[in-house]
Scaffold this motif. Structure first.
Motif, PDB file in Angstrom:
ATOM      1  N   ALA A  90     -33.645  38.460   2.557  1.00  0.00           N
ATOM      2  CA  ALA A  90     -32.705  38.398   3.676  1.00  0.00           C
ATOM      3  C   ALA A  90     -31.324  37.964   3.180  1.00  0.00           C
ATOM      4  O   ALA A  90     -31.205  36.921   2.527  1.00  0.00           O
ATOM      5  CB  ALA A  90     -33.222  37.419   4.737  1.00  0.00           C
ATOM      6  N   PRO A  91     -30.306  38.746   3.500  1.00  0.00           N
ATOM      7  CA  PRO A  91     -30.425  40.012   4.215  1.00  0.00           C
ATOM      8  C   PRO A  91     -30.563  41.187   3.260  1.00  0.00           C
ATOM      9  O   PRO A  91     -30.257  41.078   2.074  1.00  0.00           O
ATOM     10  CB  PRO A  91     -29.086  40.095   4.948  1.00  0.00           C
ATOM     11  N   ILE A 119     -34.884  40.763   6.632  1.00  0.00           N
ATOM     12  CA  ILE A 119     -33.932  40.855   7.737  1.00  0.00           C
ATOM     13  C   ILE A 119     -32.783  41.743   7.282  1.00  0.00           C
ATOM     14  O   ILE A 119     -32.287  41.600   6.154  1.00  0.00           O
ATOM     15  CB  ILE A 119     -33.392  39.468   8.148  1.00  0.00           C
ATOM     16  N   MET A 173     -32.655  41.670  14.137  1.00  0.00           N
ATOM     17  CA  MET A 173     -33.253  41.335  12.847  1.00  0.00           C
ATOM     18  C   MET A 173     -33.523  42.557  11.967  1.00  0.00           C
ATOM     19  O   MET A 173     -33.412  42.486  10.747  1.00  0.00           O
ATOM     20  CB  MET A 173     -34.567  40.569  13.053  1.00  0.00           C
ATOM     21  N   LYS A 174     -33.902  43.671  12.576  1.00  0.00           N
ATOM     22  CA  LYS A 174     -34.339  44.822  11.794  1.00  0.00           C
ATOM     23  C   LYS A 174     -33.464  46.055  11.972  1.00  0.00           C
ATOM     24  O   LYS A 174     -33.625  47.034  11.234  1.00  0.00           O
ATOM     25  CB  LYS A 174     -35.795  45.187  12.182  1.00  0.00           C
TER      26      LYS A 174
END
Length: 371
Positions: A242-243, A271, A319-320
């Motif tokens: 992440a990220p 993420i 988040m995705k």
């Protein structure tokens, strides 16, 4: 390069050694706006170079220490952050905009002006001793890293974990620092009782990219050694990729997962790059300074996954991401995780049964003031 040339008609901002942000962008709550203009007086020689930006640490007395959230896309309800601001300087950090509440910049101020909640351990103990306190896992250091450099001296995180250890309170920690190894004497016995999990964030295996992306965090190779050390000590450890930044860290996704699985990680998550509030212009400045040839491609892909915008804050997508590229990224992650056995999550539930409530702190005796 057309968009980049239009945004920076003279030259993009220059990076600062050891810092993630390349500007001290004003916070969104400031009334007066200031613009830096090159009037030709600076010759650009060594004598004109700005002095190195030193980190300042300010002690503060917090009013409370546990933060509760109801976000459906976050796997915890309670978090604890001993510090505000983070010297690791990760340019993508979603917590940067919080410095605006202090009247400071989410840019260089965020990573050079750190606020330590010096009374955090005492506040935690007081919270745990309340009659109506119901234990549930605490997420430690999710906003800013609880193991950032200042922790070596202040040891706030250490004292917090000592309290959680002594009273059998479960928690999970996430970090980019090898300093977590210092506390394995506390983490290991808690892991035996099923009371602790750890996660190490690794965005890329490329040390050069990591040096500009997260300049004062541990190197990727050092973080892998931390995963191995935690795993060998019996502490459940996962990796947080992440990220995922398109065309920057995204090509490394499978290799990061493979290296972490080999080091002993048992779970993984990811993420997609998030650019809320001031993070968007700060990240664009970083791209212009470090990856000018890729900047337009990176932002175009971000827009593809964010409905044409820099950021979509909806719980369903923040988040995705969404769209074809987000779906492809998820497929790549899921296949790699399945192949590497990182989706077992056999340690996903922490044991609450060992918690014992601290005795309330004794009220001061006013009679003692007479003697």
């Amino acid at each position: 390069m057309d968009n980049l040339d239009a945004e920076y008609p003279i030259a993009p901002p220059a990076p600062l050694k050891g810092r993630g942000a390349v500007t001290n962008l004003q916070g969104r709550y400031e009334l007066d706006q200031r613009v830096t203009v090159d009037d030709g007086w600076l010759a650009g020689g060594e004598d004109d170079a700005p002095p190195a930006l030193k980190t300042q640490v300010f002690e503060e007395q917090a009013r409370s220490i546990l933060t509760r959230n109801a976000s459906p896309d976050i796997p915890f309800n309670v978090s604890l952050n001993p510090y505000r601001g983070c010297e690791h300087g990760c340019i993508y950090c979603f917590a940067r905009p919080t410095h605006s509440y202090l009247g400071l910049s989410p840019g260089l101020d965020f990573e050079s002006r750190i606020y330590a909640k010096i009374n955090a351990p005492e506040l935690l103990r007081r919270e745990l001793s309340k009659k109506n306190y119901a234990p549930e896992p605490i997420a430690l250091g999710v906003n800013t890293d609880a193991y950032q450099p200042v922790e070596r001296e202040l040891r706030l995180t250490r004292r917090i974990i000592e309290i959680l250890h002594d009273y059998g309170h479960p928690f999970a920690a996430i970090t980019k620092s090898s300093l977590i190894e210092r506390d394995m004497d506390l983490l290991a016995p808690m892991a035996e009782r099923g009371q602790v999990m750890a996660a190490v964030t690794i965005t890329t295996l490329d040390a050069q990219i990591a040096r500009t992306l997260e300049p004062r965090a541990a190197t990727p190779s050092r973080r892998l050694r931390t995963i191995r050390a935690l795993s060998e000590a019996g502490i459940p450890v996962g990796v947080s990729v992440a990220p995922v930044i398109p065309f920057v860290t995204e090509p490394d996704l499978e290799r990061v997962l493979e290296a972490c699985a080999e080091a002993g990680a048992t779970s993984a998550s990811y993420i997609v790059l998030r650019l809320p509030w001031e993070v968007a212009p700060l990240f664009k400045d970083w791209l212009a300074a470090h990856f000018p040839q890729r900047a337009d491609r990176v932002m175009a892909r971000v827009h593809d996954m964010r409905g044409g915008k820099d950021y979509d804050s909806s719980f369903a997508h923040r988040m995705k991401g969404e769209g074809a590229w987000a779906d492809l990224l998820k497929q790549r992650f899921d296949k790699a995780v399945k192949r590497l056995g990182l989706n077992a999550r056999q340690h996903g539930i922490l044991d609450m049964s060992h918690f014992k409530k601290p005795a309330p702190a004794a009220a001061p005796n006013p009679q003692l003031d007479l003697f």
